[in-house]
Design an enzyme around this catalytic site. Structure first.
Site, PDB file in Angstrom:
ATOM      1  N   HIS A  17      44.034  34.875  44.633  1.00 37.25           N
ATOM      2  CA  HIS A  17      43.068  34.870  43.524  1.00 37.25           C
ATOM      3  C   HIS A  17      43.040  33.487  42.856  1.00 37.25           C
ATOM      4  O   HIS A  17      41.973  32.949  42.557  1.00 37.25           O
ATOM      5  CB  HIS A  17      43.453  35.918  42.466  1.00 37.25           C
ATOM      6  CG  HIS A  17      43.356  37.346  42.928  1.00 37.25           C
ATOM      7  ND1 HIS A  17      44.362  38.261  42.726  1.00 37.25           N
ATOM      8  CD2 HIS A  17      42.372  38.020  43.575  1.00 37.25           C
ATOM      9  CE1 HIS A  17      43.999  39.448  43.224  1.00 37.25           C
ATOM     10  NE2 HIS A  17      42.797  39.330  43.744  1.00 37.25           N
ATOM     11  N   LYS A  41      42.079  52.992  43.088  1.00 37.32           N
ATOM     12  CA  LYS A  41      43.438  52.483  43.310  1.00 37.32           C
ATOM     13  C   LYS A  41      44.298  52.795  42.078  1.00 37.32           C
ATOM     14  O   LYS A  41      43.839  52.631  40.949  1.00 37.32           O
ATOM     15  CB  LYS A  41      43.410  50.958  43.504  1.00 37.32           C
ATOM     16  CG  LYS A  41      42.615  50.448  44.700  1.00 37.32           C
ATOM     17  CD  LYS A  41      42.694  48.918  44.757  1.00 37.32           C
ATOM     18  CE  LYS A  41      41.725  48.302  45.747  1.00 37.32           C
ATOM     19  NZ  LYS A  41      41.582  46.837  45.571  1.00 37.32           N
ATOM     20  N   ARG A  93      38.523  37.904  52.880  1.00 43.87           N
ATOM     21  CA  ARG A  93      39.653  37.597  53.754  1.00 43.87           C
ATOM     22  C   ARG A  93      39.421  38.008  55.196  1.00 43.87           C
ATOM     23  O   ARG A  93      40.050  37.485  56.108  1.00 43.87           O
ATOM     24  CB  ARG A  93      40.914  38.323  53.258  1.00 43.87           C
ATOM     25  CG  ARG A  93      41.485  37.780  51.989  1.00 43.87           C
ATOM     26  CD  ARG A  93      42.379  38.783  51.334  1.00 43.87           C
ATOM     27  NE  ARG A  93      41.602  39.939  50.868  1.00 43.87           N
ATOM     28  CZ  ARG A  93      42.107  40.959  50.211  1.00 43.87           C
ATOM     29  NH1 ARG A  93      43.393  41.011  49.951  1.00 43.87           N
ATOM     30  NH2 ARG A  93      41.337  41.948  49.822  1.00 43.87           N
ATOM     31  N   SER A 131      47.025  42.325  46.933  1.00 43.87           N
ATOM     32  CA  SER A 131      47.781  42.928  45.829  1.00 43.87           C
ATOM     33  C   SER A 131      48.512  44.180  46.295  1.00 43.87           C
ATOM     34  O   SER A 131      49.670  44.398  45.929  1.00 43.87           O
ATOM     35  CB  SER A 131      46.838  43.271  44.673  1.00 43.87           C
ATOM     36  OG  SER A 131      46.180  42.132  44.213  1.00 43.87           O
TER      37      SER A 131
HETATM   38  P1  ADP Z   1      38.911  44.721  43.698  1.00 44.39           P
HETATM   39  O1  ADP Z   1      39.768  45.929  43.484  1.00 44.39           O
HETATM   40  O2  ADP Z   1      37.706  44.661  42.806  1.00 44.39           O
HETATM   41  O3  ADP Z   1      38.605  44.427  45.137  1.00 44.39           O
HETATM   42  P2  ADP Z   1      40.928  42.631  43.781  1.00 44.39           P
HETATM   43  O4  ADP Z   1      41.777  42.196  42.654  1.00 44.39           O
HETATM   44  O5  ADP Z   1      41.596  43.311  44.915  1.00 44.39           O
HETATM   45  O6  ADP Z   1      39.802  43.530  43.128  1.00 44.39           O
HETATM   46  O7  ADP Z   1      40.119  41.400  44.364  1.00 44.39           O
HETATM   47  C1  ADP Z   1      39.196  40.663  43.608  1.00 44.39           C
HETATM   48  C2  ADP Z   1      38.437  39.717  44.521  1.00 44.39           C
HETATM   49  O8  ADP Z   1      39.330  38.754  45.076  1.00 44.39           O
HETATM   50  C3  ADP Z   1      37.798  40.405  45.729  1.00 44.39           C
HETATM   51  O9  ADP Z   1      36.577  39.753  46.021  1.00 44.39           O
HETATM   52  C4  ADP Z   1      38.796  40.172  46.837  1.00 44.39           C
HETATM   53  O10 ADP Z   1      38.186  40.197  48.108  1.00 44.39           O
HETATM   54  C5  ADP Z   1      39.278  38.779  46.488  1.00 44.39           C
HETATM   55  N1  ADP Z   1      40.623  38.517  47.011  1.00 44.39           N
HETATM   56  C6  ADP Z   1      41.704  39.305  46.973  1.00 44.39           C
HETATM   57  N2  ADP Z   1      42.765  38.733  47.572  1.00 44.39           N
HETATM   58  C7  ADP Z   1      42.336  37.515  48.013  1.00 44.39           C
HETATM   59  C8  ADP Z   1      42.948  36.431  48.747  1.00 44.39           C
HETATM   60  N3  ADP Z   1      44.200  36.513  49.176  1.00 44.39           N
HETATM   61  N4  ADP Z   1      42.190  35.351  49.035  1.00 44.39           N
HETATM   62  C9  ADP Z   1      40.905  35.303  48.645  1.00 44.39           C
HETATM   63  N5  ADP Z   1      40.248  36.287  47.971  1.00 44.39           N
HETATM   64  C10 ADP Z   1      40.955  37.373  47.647  1.00 44.39           C
END
Ligand code: ADP
Length: 163
Positions: A17, A41, A93, A131
């Protein structure tokens, strides 16, 4: 110049992130990190804890055009309108992420045709950082350093200890 909303559940906020924010902060005038809750989730941290942790990380990172807010209720497109943002920023990803994100982007387009979704591909070293996997590792006292900022790794260890 454009303002972007980077919405997510950030449970917890990872180096992946942060990498997206570091790269996109050079592309947009301002980025608003909107902490939401993903109803599908189960979350480890509550929104207030996330706000506190991400605020610390962003302060340490020196990124000046990133603002963090809670957005636990309502549509992200409505938030974008309120904030006068014209971009929804997301990270991708994998092909699986791509399919999921395309659906969200299409739905968002039906609600707000003037707001564009912009995707950044995860940098190579963060492609496997998620995450949910990080939570599985931390839960069993595995090493998550390098995947989450140090302060967040500490908070995760404390959290699991007190459970
Ligand atoms: P959500 O539950 O809304 O998907 P996340 O916190 O999992 O929220 O992810 C927020 C955004 O960040 C999403 O667009 C996700 O694809 C992106 N994201 C999550 N992990 C990574 C990573 N390792 N590298 C790049 N983007 C990421």
């Amino acid at each position: 110049m454009t303002k972007a909303i980077y919405a997510g559940s950030f449970d917890p906020f990872t180096m992946g992130h942060l990498n997206i924010l570091e790269r996109s902060s050079k592309m947009f005038e301002e980025i608003i990190v909107a902490i939401g809750t993903n109803t599908s989730k189960k979350s480890l941290f509550n929104p207030e804890e996330k706000l506190e942790m991400i605020t610390d990380v962003i302060k340490e990172s020196g990124l000046e055009n990133v603002r963090i807010i809670l957005h636990t209720d309502g549509l992200t497109v409505d938030l974008a309108r309120e904030e006068e943002a014209n971009v929804m920023l997301r990270g991708i990803r994998s092909v699986t992420d791509m399919e999921y994100e395309m659906n969200i982007a299409s739905m968002n387009k039906t609600q707000a045709p003037n707001i564009e979704s912009v995707f950044l591909m995860a940098d190579e070293q963060y492609r496997f950082v998620s995450s949910s996997l990080i939570k599985e590792i931390a839960q069993f006292e595995g090493d998550v350093s390098g995947m989450v900022p140090e302060t967040i790794a500490k908070r995760m260890i404390e959290k699991y200890k007190n459970m």
